[in-house]
Scaffold this motif. Structure first.
Motif, PDB file in Angstrom:
ATOM      1  N   LEU A 170       0.818  -1.205   0.000  1.00 41.33           N
ATOM      2  CA  LEU A 170       0.000   0.000   0.000  1.00 41.33           C
ATOM      3  C   LEU A 170       0.859   1.266   0.000  1.00 41.33           C
ATOM      4  O   LEU A 170       0.565   2.230  -0.711  1.00 41.33           O
ATOM      5  N   VAL A 171       1.924   1.271   0.787  1.00 39.52           N
ATOM      6  CA  VAL A 171       2.822   2.436   0.800  1.00 39.52           C
ATOM      7  C   VAL A 171       3.438   2.640  -0.576  1.00 39.52           C
ATOM      8  O   VAL A 171       3.533   3.775  -1.082  1.00 39.52           O
ATOM      9  N   ALA A 172       3.846   1.542  -1.227  1.00 35.48           N
ATOM     10  CA  ALA A 172       4.469   1.641  -2.548  1.00 35.48           C
ATOM     11  C   ALA A 172       3.485   2.161  -3.597  1.00 35.48           C
ATOM     12  O   ALA A 172       3.814   3.064  -4.380  1.00 35.48           O
ATOM     13  N   VAL A 173       2.275   1.613  -3.613  1.00 32.32           N
ATOM     14  CA  VAL A 173       1.300   1.995  -4.638  1.00 32.32           C
ATOM     15  C   VAL A 173       0.743   3.396  -4.393  1.00 32.32           C
ATOM     16  O   VAL A 173       0.631   4.203  -5.321  1.00 32.32           O
ATOM     17  N   ALA A 239       9.407   3.005  -4.623  1.00 28.05           N
ATOM     18  CA  ALA A 239       8.183   2.200  -4.646  1.00 28.05           C
ATOM     19  C   ALA A 239       8.487   0.771  -5.093  1.00 28.05           C
ATOM     20  O   ALA A 239       7.970  -0.199  -4.522  1.00 28.05           O
ATOM     21  N   GLN A 240       9.317   0.631  -6.110  1.00 28.09           N
ATOM     22  CA  GLN A 240       9.676  -0.704  -6.573  1.00 28.09           C
ATOM     23  C   GLN A 240      10.455  -1.458  -5.494  1.00 28.09           C
ATOM     24  O   GLN A 240      10.244  -2.661  -5.298  1.00 28.09           O
ATOM     25  N   ALA A 241      11.332  -0.765  -4.796  1.00 28.54           N
ATOM     26  CA  ALA A 241      12.100  -1.407  -3.723  1.00 28.54           C
ATOM     27  C   ALA A 241      11.164  -1.942  -2.636  1.00 28.54           C
ATOM     28  O   ALA A 241      11.346  -3.053  -2.128  1.00 28.54           O
ATOM     29  N   THR A 276      -1.693  -7.539  -7.215  1.00 32.52           N
ATOM     30  CA  THR A 276      -2.332  -6.406  -7.884  1.00 32.52           C
ATOM     31  C   THR A 276      -1.467  -5.160  -7.783  1.00 32.52           C
ATOM     32  O   THR A 276      -1.276  -4.430  -8.765  1.00 32.52           O
ATOM     33  N   GLY A 277      -0.928  -4.924  -6.592  1.00 29.13           N
ATOM     34  CA  GLY A 277      -0.069  -3.759  -6.407  1.00 29.13           C
ATOM     35  C   GLY A 277       1.161  -3.801  -7.285  1.00 29.13           C
ATOM     36  O   GLY A 277       1.574  -2.784  -7.860  1.00 29.13           O
ATOM     37  N   LEU A 278       1.751  -4.982  -7.421  1.00 26.64           N
ATOM     38  CA  LEU A 278       2.941  -5.135  -8.257  1.00 26.64           C
ATOM     39  C   LEU A 278       2.626  -4.830  -9.711  1.00 26.64           C
ATOM     40  O   LEU A 278       3.360  -4.076 -10.375  1.00 26.64           O
ATOM     41  N   TRP A 283       2.852  -0.987 -14.273  1.00 25.40           N
ATOM     42  CA  TRP A 283       2.106  -0.344 -15.361  1.00 25.40           C
ATOM     43  C   TRP A 283       2.222   1.176 -15.265  1.00 25.40           C
ATOM     44  O   TRP A 283       2.509   1.854 -16.248  1.00 25.40           O
ATOM     45  N   GLN A 284       2.021   1.734 -14.066  1.00 28.35           N
ATOM     46  CA  GLN A 284       2.082   3.185 -13.893  1.00 28.35           C
ATOM     47  C   GLN A 284       3.497   3.712 -14.105  1.00 28.35           C
ATOM     48  O   GLN A 284       3.693   4.768 -14.707  1.00 28.35           O
ATOM     49  N   ALA A 285       4.492   2.955 -13.623  1.00 33.24           N
ATOM     50  CA  ALA A 285       5.870   3.444 -13.688  1.00 33.24           C
ATOM     51  C   ALA A 285       6.467   3.335 -15.080  1.00 33.24           C
ATOM     52  O   ALA A 285       7.258   4.191 -15.497  1.00 33.24           O
ATOM     53  N   SER A 286       6.082   2.289 -15.818  1.00 31.14           N
ATOM     54  CA  SER A 286       6.695   2.066 -17.122  1.00 31.14           C
ATOM     55  C   SER A 286       5.912   2.683 -18.277  1.00 31.14           C
ATOM     56  O   SER A 286       6.467   2.935 -19.340  1.00 31.14           O
ATOM     57  N   GLY A 287       4.634   2.890 -18.075  1.00 31.88           N
ATOM     58  CA  GLY A 287       3.817   3.420 -19.157  1.00 31.88           C
ATOM     59  C   GLY A 287       3.445   2.387 -20.199  1.00 31.88           C
ATOM     60  O   GLY A 287       2.800   2.700 -21.193  1.00 31.88           O
ATOM     61  N   THR A 288       3.856   1.143 -19.997  1.00 34.69           N
ATOM     62  CA  THR A 288       3.488   0.077 -20.927  1.00 34.69           C
ATOM     63  C   THR A 288       2.188  -0.568 -20.463  1.00 34.69           C
ATOM     64  O   THR A 288       1.687  -0.274 -19.383  1.00 34.69           O
ATOM     65  N   GLY A 289       1.650  -1.463 -21.259  1.00 33.91           N
ATOM     66  CA  GLY A 289       0.327  -2.013 -21.014  1.00 33.91           C
ATOM     67  C   GLY A 289       0.179  -2.731 -19.688  1.00 33.91           C
ATOM     68  O   GLY A 289       1.079  -3.449 -19.250  1.00 33.91           O
ATOM     69  N   LEU A 290      -0.971  -2.543 -19.073  1.00 34.78           N
ATOM     70  CA  LEU A 290      -1.273  -3.238 -17.829  1.00 34.78           C
ATOM     71  C   LEU A 290      -1.311  -4.744 -18.049  1.00 34.78           C
ATOM     72  O   LEU A 290      -0.925  -5.515 -17.161  1.00 34.78           O
ATOM     73  N   LEU A 291      -1.742  -5.168 -19.223  1.00 37.28           N
ATOM     74  CA  LEU A 291      -1.821  -6.599 -19.512  1.00 37.28           C
ATOM     75  C   LEU A 291      -0.455  -7.254 -19.407  1.00 37.28           C
ATOM     76  O   LEU A 291      -0.321  -8.361 -18.884  1.00 37.28           O
ATOM     77  N   ARG A 292       0.584  -6.559 -19.894  1.00 38.07           N
ATOM     78  CA  ARG A 292       1.931  -7.118 -19.840  1.00 38.07           C
ATOM     79  C   ARG A 292       2.349  -7.422 -18.414  1.00 38.07           C
ATOM     80  O   ARG A 292       2.864  -8.514 -18.115  1.00 38.07           O
ATOM     81  N   TRP A 293       2.118  -6.495 -17.518  1.00 35.72           N
ATOM     82  CA  TRP A 293       2.558  -6.677 -16.138  1.00 35.72           C
ATOM     83  C   TRP A 293       1.638  -7.621 -15.378  1.00 35.72           C
ATOM     84  O   TRP A 293       2.086  -8.322 -14.465  1.00 35.72           O
ATOM     85  N   THR A 294       0.357  -7.655 -15.769  1.00 36.18           N
ATOM     86  CA  THR A 294      -0.546  -8.623 -15.153  1.00 36.18           C
ATOM     87  C   THR A 294      -0.133 -10.041 -15.511  1.00 36.18           C
ATOM     88  O   THR A 294      -0.127 -10.946 -14.665  1.00 36.18           O
ATOM     89  N   LEU A 295       0.238 -10.244 -16.775  1.00 31.70           N
ATOM     90  CA  LEU A 295       0.694 -11.562 -17.215  1.00 31.70           C
ATOM     91  C   LEU A 295       1.986 -11.964 -16.506  1.00 31.70           C
ATOM     92  O   LEU A 295       2.157 -13.130 -16.124  1.00 31.70           O
ATOM     93  N   LEU A 296       2.891 -11.011 -16.330  1.00 32.01           N
ATOM     94  CA  LEU A 296       4.147 -11.312 -15.637  1.00 32.01           C
ATOM     95  C   LEU A 296       3.875 -11.727 -14.192  1.00 32.01           C
ATOM     96  O   LEU A 296       4.394 -12.743 -13.712  1.00 32.01           O
ATOM     97  N   THR A 297       3.040 -10.940 -13.512  1.00 32.09           N
ATOM     98  CA  THR A 297       2.713 -11.260 -12.123  1.00 32.09           C
ATOM     99  C   THR A 297       2.020 -12.615 -12.026  1.00 32.09           C
ATOM    100  O   THR A 297       2.312 -13.422 -11.133  1.00 32.09           O
TER     101      THR A 297
END
Length: 408
Positions: A170-173, A239-241, A276-278, A283-297
């Motif tokens: 929560l602090v990170a997001v 935030a990533q840390a 979800t937070g990850l 997605w917010q930090a990279s500007g790339t698609g949310l789908l990409r990071w959802t699939l990775l997670t």
């Protein structure tokens, strides 16, 4: 009833993750930069492998500490488990650099004291220092996690894993880009003073085994406000840390839920929050698609879940062997790759030479560096009245790069 081998599935997962990271670094050499980036834009294989390592560490480390119930045992076991191969890798890198076969990071000349202190404590990435070998950055988070776990154990807060995982997420997001990236490392002077203070704090934690371990909580400020002190480090933001630490505590939540220390509903909610937070943060930090990071997670969670579901099945020997040598493989593979690239430009020969060289060097380092280091740790433990230091089969093997047993 005989006990089944514990965590052979984690050995397999560790060996798999180490191979994934090595293949990620091999990819641009074999595929070329453009095709490598094309794959990377769809799926970050390196981050996938590293997050698996962090989950494994979170699963194993706190329960190992609690099972043995001694901070002295914990730190003796940790130091002699991870430092010998780490120092050996530094020595190899320096030797290769002296021979003109490897290029040291520029900070080694420009900020020598800070760099030495950062590497001595393994906190280099969180101090704004580039590791002599790039994979060292993950060890900063491993060490920070050890310090946090030890501090929580010392004051009796170690069962609050779900709260830590959820709170850090929560602090990170919610903090996001508002969290300072370089509060303690924006200048050379800041980095040096931070390195000195952190070295003192960690030294106290190493040598004082009571509630002085609470000093380890102070190092959390590096993740909270110094997550990207310079452009040389790998962590992209504070935030990533924090999210990396949340992933590690998520691994602890899984283990606690498995052993009935956390309700399954609470564990499920916590894990979904971290996942979800990850994805949302990336997605917010990279500007790339949310789908990409959802699939990775989802891929990280799914891989860990599959390995856990198969934990009582017989694991192929090659994967458990990879898990055994995974620490040395992880540390040394980039040095091997650099040497191979200098010797040949043929893609097929590069792949074969890299595979053979990395596996051989990893085995040699494990046999002649890691295991003797562990033996020294056992002897020191016996001198201090600590006969068994997180051991199985006479060998300390806990954490992201080791194995244990568990009763059934």
């Amino acid at each position: 009833m005989t006990t089944a081998p514990r965590l052979a599935w984690l050995d397999a997962l560790r060996g798999y993750a180490a191979a994934v990271v090595a293949l990620f670094h091999l990819s641009p050499v074999v595929l070329g930069s453009e095709r490598h980036l094309a794959v990377y834009r769809q799926f970050d294989l390196g981050k996938y492998g590293v997050l698996l390592f962090f989950l494994v560490s979170g699963y194993v480390i706190p329960m190992s500490l609690e099972r043995h119930g001694s901070l002295r045992r914990f730190w003796i076991g940790r130091i002699f488990r991870i430092y010998p191969a780490y120092l050996f890798t530094i020595g190899i890198a320096v030797a290769l650099a002296a021979a003109g076969l490897y290029r040291l990071p520029p900070q080694w000349a420009a900020e020598t004291a800070t760099t030495v202190l950062g590497h001595a404590t393994m906190m280099q990435d969180l101090l704004g220092v580039r590791g002599i070998v790039r994979p060292f950055w993950t060890l900063s988070f491993e060490m920070l996690f050890y310090l946090l776990v030890a501090a929580l154990f010392a004051v009796g807060w170690h069962r609050a894993s779900a709260w830590w995982a959820a709170g850090l997420t929560l602090v990170a997001v919610l903090g996001g880009s508002r969290l300072p990236p370089d509060l303690l490392g924006a200048t050379e002077a800041d980095r040096l003073w931070s390195a000195v203070v952190v070295s003192l704090l960690i030294s106290v934690c190493f040598v004082a085994y009571g509630k002085n371990a609470l000093f380890g909580l102070g190092v959390l400020v590096l993740a909270l406000a110094n997550g990207h002190a310079t452009s040389w480090v790998t962590s992209a933001s504070s935030a990533q840390a924090l999210l990396i630490l949340a992933v590690m505590f998520a691994g602890t939540v899984i283990c606690r839920a498995q052993h009935g220390q956390i309700g399954r509903r609470a564990a499920t909610v916590t894990l979904l929050l971290v996942a979800t937070g990850l994805a949302v943060h990336q997605w917010q930090a990279s500007g790339t698609g949310l789908l990409r990071w959802t699939l990775l997670t989802a891929a990280v969670a799914g891989t860990f879940a599959l390995a856990w579901a198969l934990r009582r099945r017989r694991v192929p020997g090659v994967l458990t062997w990879l898990g055994t040598v995974s620490y040395s493989l992880y540390l040394l593979h980039l040095l091997v790759l650099g040497a191979v690239v200098r010797l040949t430009g043929d893609p097929v020969i590069t792949v074969l030479a890299f595979a053979a060289g990395t596996l051989s060097v990893a085995w040699l380092a494990h046999r002649w560096v890691e295991r003797p280091g562990q033996a020294i740790g056992r002897r020191i433990g016996e001198r201090f009245g600590v006969a068994e230091i997180a051991t199985q089969g006479g060998t300390p093997r806990t954490g992201s790069f080791g194995k244990q047993r568990e009763s059934v």
